[in-house]
Design a protein around this motif. Structure first.
Motif, mmCIF file in Angstrom:
data_model
loop_
_atom_site.group_PDB
_atom_site.id
_atom_site.type_symbol
_atom_site.label_atom_id
_atom_site.label_comp_id
_atom_site.label_asym_id
_atom_site.label_seq_id
_atom_site.Cartn_x
_atom_site.Cartn_y
_atom_site.Cartn_z
ATOM 1 N N ALA A 1 0.817 -1.217 0.000
ATOM 2 C CA ALA A 1 0.000 0.000 0.000
ATOM 3 C C ALA A 1 0.848 1.263 0.000
ATOM 4 O O ALA A 1 0.421 2.293 -0.544
ATOM 5 C CB ALA A 1 -0.930 -0.009 1.215
ATOM 6 N N VAL A 2 2.055 1.215 0.591
ATOM 7 C CA VAL A 2 2.898 2.414 0.671
ATOM 8 C C VAL A 2 3.275 2.933 -0.717
ATOM 9 O O VAL A 2 3.010 4.102 -1.035
ATOM 10 C CB VAL A 2 4.154 2.140 1.530
ATOM 11 N N PRO A 3 3.873 2.122 -1.609
ATOM 12 C CA PRO A 3 4.184 2.661 -2.951
ATOM 13 C C PRO A 3 2.938 2.967 -3.771
ATOM 14 O O PRO A 3 2.931 3.925 -4.559
ATOM 15 C CB PRO A 3 5.009 1.534 -3.598
ATOM 16 N N VAL A 4 1.871 2.192 -3.586
ATOM 17 C CA VAL A 4 0.637 2.454 -4.345
ATOM 18 C C VAL A 4 0.039 3.796 -3.951
ATOM 19 O O VAL A 4 -0.397 4.581 -4.810
ATOM 20 C CB VAL A 4 -0.387 1.311 -4.124
ATOM 21 N N SER A 5 0.003 4.093 -2.651
ATOM 22 C CA SER A 5 -0.555 5.373 -2.205
ATOM 23 C C SER A 5 0.294 6.539 -2.698
ATOM 24 O O SER A 5 -0.234 7.591 -3.077
ATOM 25 C CB SER A 5 -0.660 5.396 -0.676
ATOM 26 N N PHE A 6 1.614 6.359 -2.718
ATOM 27 C CA PHE A 6 2.500 7.411 -3.234
ATOM 28 C C PHE A 6 2.225 7.651 -4.715
ATOM 29 O O PHE A 6 2.062 8.806 -5.153
ATOM 30 C CB PHE A 6 3.953 7.008 -3.019
ATOM 31 N N LEU A 7 2.174 6.577 -5.496
ATOM 32 C CA LEU A 7 1.985 6.727 -6.943
ATOM 33 C C LEU A 7 0.605 7.293 -7.287
ATOM 34 O O LEU A 7 0.483 8.141 -8.174
ATOM 35 C CB LEU A 7 2.178 5.367 -7.621
#
Length: 496
Positions: free
Chosen positions: A267-273
């Motif tokens: 979820a961390v990279p997805v939320s950033f992107l």
């Protein structure tokens, strides 16, 4: 335990608990679960499709006119206390510790013999100490003055919040002057012990709030501090990061249930992107035409924030959605009796530090960071040096938006996720950036932590609303005296 008046049943229950075996424990649990029926002096235990005799365990026929055992609130409370007391003899340390905690909340002198028995058999030093406190709390209700004074002396060394409640309750009903004086002295000693936990708890809560404000303000420090864009949609970019976390959680629940405890890592990279892409689209389609016109950027981004909120309501609904903590973020570290540090807050503090270090490295040590600093300090000269300023603007705004998405991902672990998520933090984020000094990441850190800790300490004295007002007044006074914030921008860019 099953028939007669409540007082008679409670007396029988207390006698049975002292020397209870496995059958007695099972029967008390059945009483609590409303599985017992009676007919005259005969008792029947209904276990699903069959009925057994509680004494022998033999199958029996259930008479059609058998009546349910009625447990009033008093009886149910006694049954719950009895079951909690019997857990004092569990082989699991956690179960025994929880049992002591439950009994300490509502001390019952009838359980004294059982507590004495458990105290003598306990081998865990920590639990034995808690049992000693429980024993003291039970002895406070003794008719013997000497026993009460001994109990007060024991409880005075406690730093458990439940002990203070017990002492206060006894002080209200105590008639003996000597015991009253001892109770007052014990309360003062317990208050002094609890004060340290309260102070450390306020500091931790302030650091926790400060870390959240830091995550929220870091993205704004780039879009507003470095680029001069008053982005009123920053809170909605956080909201997008939080909803991206919710979507990842849902996908893991559906397709990878066995790996659910690790959904947050995805979820961390997805939320950033997700937030970065929305921010890049916002910059390319609207804000690139409004640089140097702060009022227009404020109005345009405010309108966009309303559009994003309504878009989320249309897709996910107006109600809040639930985002669960992974197992490794549940629970906490018990530092003191009245101080527990939740794992989810500790993880967010560590996450904020990691994001801060990453942003500092990106801005200070990379080619992209060099271009961003060059464009923000002197756009025409940077363009003359061959820097594609339009592209750098997009990258910088996407970076700030992506960090806002990371803040939303973190916030999803400590609160509800809804369309209005960002509205509660946007004003605080602007205060952090302005107070820290426009364009200064170090100032953002100091301001976020300072405001977080100050706000939590003021809440303890004035309440949440007055604390907010007091913090705002202090910021206004500070800005009047030092308009450039904690850290002033140095060099030619400060004079421009």
């Amino acid at each position: 335990m099953a028939t007669g008046e409540a007082e008679t049943r409670i007396e029988a229950l207390n006698k049975a608990v002292v020397d209870a075996d496995e059958k007695t424990v099972a029967f008390i649990q059945a009483l609590s679960d409303d599985q017992i029926k009676t007919l005259g002096d005969k008792v029947f235990w209904v276990q699903g499709e069959k009925t057994v005799d509680p004494a022998t365990g033999a199958d029996v026929a259930l008479p059609e006119d058998a009546e349910d055992v009625i447990n009033n609130n008093q009886m149910r409370g006694e049954l719950d206390n009895a079951l909690a007391a019997l857990k004092l003899f569990s082989k699991d340390d956690k179960v025994r510790a929880e049992s002591v905690k439950t009994l300490l909340a509502e001390p019952d002198e009838s359980k004294l013999a059982l507590v004495e028995k458990a105290f003598a058999a306990e081998s865990n030093a920590t639990i034995k100490s808690q049992l000693g406190l429980l024993r003291g709390a039970l002895l406070l209700n003794s008719d013997d003055k000497a026993s009460r004074l001994d109990a007060v002396k024991t409880l005075a060394d406690s730093s458990n919040p439940a002990t203070k409640t017990v002492l206060l309750a006894r002080l209200k009903t105590e008639t003996d002057s000597d015991v009253k004086i001892a109770l007052a002295a014990a309360l003062a000693k317990v208050d002094a012990a609890l004060a340290w936990g309260d102070k450390l708890g306020a500091i931790f809560s302030g650091i926790s709030l400060g870390s959240i404000l830091l995550l929220v303000a870091l993205g704004l420090a780039i879009t507003y501090g470095l680029m001069g864009v008053i982005n009123m949609a920053h809170g909605e970019l956080m909201m997008i990061g939080a909803y991206a976390t919710y979507v990842v959680q849902t996908l893991f629940q559906k397709y990878l249930p066995g790996a659910f405890d690790w959904y947050l890592l995805a979820a961390v990279p997805v939320s950033f992107l997700a937030a970065a892409l929305v921010g890049a689209a916002l910059e390319r389609s609207v804000l690139r035409f409004l640089y140097g016109r702060p009022l227009e950027t404020l109005l345009a981004t405010w309108g966009i924030s309303l559009m994003l909120q309504q878009g989320v309501r249309s897709i996910f609904g107006a109600q809040n959605v639930g985002v669960e903590n992974p197992v490794w973020m549940s629970g906490g570290v018990q530092v003191l009796a009245n101080l527990s540090l939740p794992y989810n807050r500790l993880v967010i503090i560590a996450f904020a530090v990691a994001v801060l270090l990453g942003v500092g490295w990106l801005i200070g040590k990379t080619r992209l960071g060099l271009f961003v600093r060059g464009v923000t300090q002197n756009r025409p000269i940077a363009s003359c040096m061959g820097v594609n300023t339009a592209r750098i603007d997009t990258y910088a705004f996407a970076l700030g938006s992506g960090i806002a998405g990371l803040a939303g991902c973190a916030l999803s672990q400590v609160g509800n996720v809804g369309p209005d998520l960002g509205q509660g933090y946007i004003v605080d984020a602007f205060m952090v950036v302005v107070l820290g000094g426009v364009g200064q990441l170090a100032g953002t850190v100091y301001a976020a932590m300072g405001l977080g800790i100050l706000n939590k300490f003021l809440e303890g004295w004035t309440g949440a609303v007055l604390a907010k007002i007091a913090v705002l007044v202090l910021i206004i006074i500070f800005i009047q005296k030092r308009p450039q914030g904690i850290f002033a921008m140095k060099g030619r860019s400060a004079e421009a």
